[in-house]
Design an enzyme around this catalytic site. Sequence first.
Site, mmCIF file in Angstrom:
data_model
loop_
_atom_site.group_PDB
_atom_site.id
_atom_site.type_symbol
_atom_site.label_atom_id
_atom_site.label_comp_id
_atom_site.label_asym_id
_atom_site.label_seq_id
_atom_site.Cartn_x
_atom_site.Cartn_y
_atom_site.Cartn_z
ATOM 1 N N HIS A 169 -61.622 74.136 -49.231
ATOM 2 C CA HIS A 169 -61.185 75.493 -48.912
ATOM 3 C C HIS A 169 -62.069 76.528 -49.603
ATOM 4 O O HIS A 169 -62.306 77.617 -49.068
ATOM 5 C CB HIS A 169 -59.727 75.696 -49.346
ATOM 6 C CG HIS A 169 -58.746 75.100 -48.389
ATOM 7 N ND1 HIS A 169 -58.899 75.178 -47.027
ATOM 8 C CD2 HIS A 169 -57.585 74.436 -48.606
ATOM 9 C CE1 HIS A 169 -57.877 74.579 -46.437
ATOM 10 N NE2 HIS A 169 -57.078 74.114 -47.368
ATOM 11 N N GLU A 208 -66.358 58.348 -33.608
ATOM 12 C CA GLU A 208 -66.433 58.446 -35.062
ATOM 13 C C GLU A 208 -66.397 57.075 -35.731
ATOM 14 O O GLU A 208 -66.557 56.965 -36.943
ATOM 15 C CB GLU A 208 -65.294 59.317 -35.584
ATOM 16 C CG GLU A 208 -63.924 58.898 -35.079
ATOM 17 C CD GLU A 208 -62.853 59.957 -35.298
ATOM 18 O OE1 GLU A 208 -63.041 60.818 -36.186
ATOM 19 O OE2 GLU A 208 -61.826 59.924 -34.593
ATOM 20 N N ASP A 244 -67.227 61.587 -39.935
ATOM 21 C CA ASP A 244 -66.659 60.251 -40.104
ATOM 22 C C ASP A 244 -67.621 59.159 -39.684
ATOM 23 O O ASP A 244 -67.639 58.081 -40.281
ATOM 24 C CB ASP A 244 -65.356 60.127 -39.318
ATOM 25 C CG ASP A 244 -64.222 60.840 -40.025
ATOM 26 O OD1 ASP A 244 -64.086 60.659 -41.243
ATOM 27 O OD2 ASP A 244 -63.494 61.597 -39.375
ATOM 28 N N CYS A 250 -69.410 67.483 -32.839
ATOM 29 C CA CYS A 250 -68.494 68.466 -33.421
ATOM 30 C C CYS A 250 -68.391 68.356 -34.941
ATOM 31 O O CYS A 250 -67.552 69.002 -35.553
ATOM 32 C CB CYS A 250 -67.103 68.346 -32.801
ATOM 33 S SG CYS A 250 -66.312 66.742 -33.059
#
Length: 568
Positions: free
Chosen positions: A188, A427, A451, A498
């Site tokens: 964050h 992934e 991933d 992505c």
Amino acid sequence: MSESPEVRLSGTPASSGVAVGPAIVIDSQAVVVPDLEDSADAFSEASAAVSRQLAAMCETARAAGRTEAGDVLEAQALMAQDPMLADAVAAALGDGAGLGAALQQARQQIEELFAAIDDPYIAARAQDVVEVTERISRWLAGVDVPDLGQITVPSVLVARALTAADTAALDPACVLGFVTEAGGPTSHVAIIARSLGVAAVVGAAGIVERTRAGDPVAIDGATGDVVVHPTEVTAEAFAARREAFEAAVAAAEQYRGMSVALGEHRVDVPANVGSRDDVERAVEAAADGIGLLRTEFLFLDRSDAPGEEEQFDFYSFAGASFSQPVVIRTFDIGGDKPAPYLGIAAEENPFLGVRGARLYSKFPEVFETQVRAILRAAADTQIWLMLPMVSTVTEIGVLRDWISEIAAELTAHGVRHEMPLIGIMVEVPSVALVADAVAPHVDFFSIGTNDLTQYAMAADRTNTALDELQDPLHPAVLALCERTVVAAKRHRISVSVCGLAAADPLGAAVFAAMGVDKLSVSPRTVNLVKSAIASTDASSVDSMVRAALAAATADEARRIIADPSRSP
């Protein structure tokens, strides 16, 4: 620039930008929670006080237009009084632990649950747990939290770690950038730094020991370079980097709302979103639709799963915001009890456990509710449905049949809906390796490089000691991506990327050169990525891709992509 010897360090890029200025050093004070007569009441009072503090900070951030910071602080305010935290502390106290130890045990237990979720943005909530419990501990110990909002001289902040609350309080006019020893690019703290436009480098080991208040520091948030006591020559080089970055940001604005191509191959740049505010930012950036809508935020910080109407309203809003496709990923919240209403036993290795699509058969009502909402929203908007954590063709067949059954039930009840295109996240290496066999069973591929890198390199992405193995431009990862792209082209289905690598200018260049149709990135970087694609030399892309795939290391691959003329 400085008489002291120049010190060069390397960290992880977290927020693009270049900063040069005097250091403000924050070396966190150790906190010891005292023994208290009534630990349960003390915890209750402290958690309520911290929740109020964070809520007030949330309002201040939002009033200043810092929406991302406000969202994070609101989530932390809720977490401070989350029953999961209270129950974990109560259980530890009941076992005879002191309050300090109880907080530590509760933090570790919940942190592990969130950290194991297979989504970097949701896994970052583990850091929220650390920050909230640390703030509660400080309140109990009577230790002040550093007030970083009082910095008045343009400076570079140096710290062992920063919290989301710390970062939200920063004034971009005074904090030119920051560098920390802890943290990751999907934390964050990094997300808020990017939203503020503040340069940031994380994971720079040893920076606090080597820096004193007032020392000149130079950082590059795009490369991870950190220099303490830069020489005059080094300072001038960083000033040139800063000018180049600012010029690139300004130049990228010309691509707002425009289509870009690499040679004859058009490459769309949609946005990754995870909230209503994110959708609005993607619209503002004129993104080419949404390439990844993370639905997990709808399922967290609540006592039960979201209902069909709530989900339908949000999906309809997102879909109606764009004329291009909006890709909705079904919930990926995982095998590790990340929400109170998911009574799943903890797993010894959740990253390799019951997560993503593997979870749906255990919670059929939750999955069916989400699919109904998506199918209904698809009746009026161009929505695609994407399944996460798929490993085999058999899984795809089962899930597609299930979705068809849900559609048939809607038809039987006269409910207006449309069957969307159905694709999968690539992934897991097994899917990439047999992409040719998988492609006939899906309508599109979306490569999740975060991933895919973790699994290909057998390196836990939450383990900072393994950061050097987390480069998605490693030739092994590029080979899996290229194999997926070739299969998609052969079977005439769309393929996108992505993961964070899509926003890396070098990643954007090599993936576009491979033939990827879409690069889905954060709203803030949409036009920068368009600029990177438009400026790539189309005449050299074939040899560049071949040379990068043949490279031995990630560094070598990056050098080749940056300068194709150096290809063998």
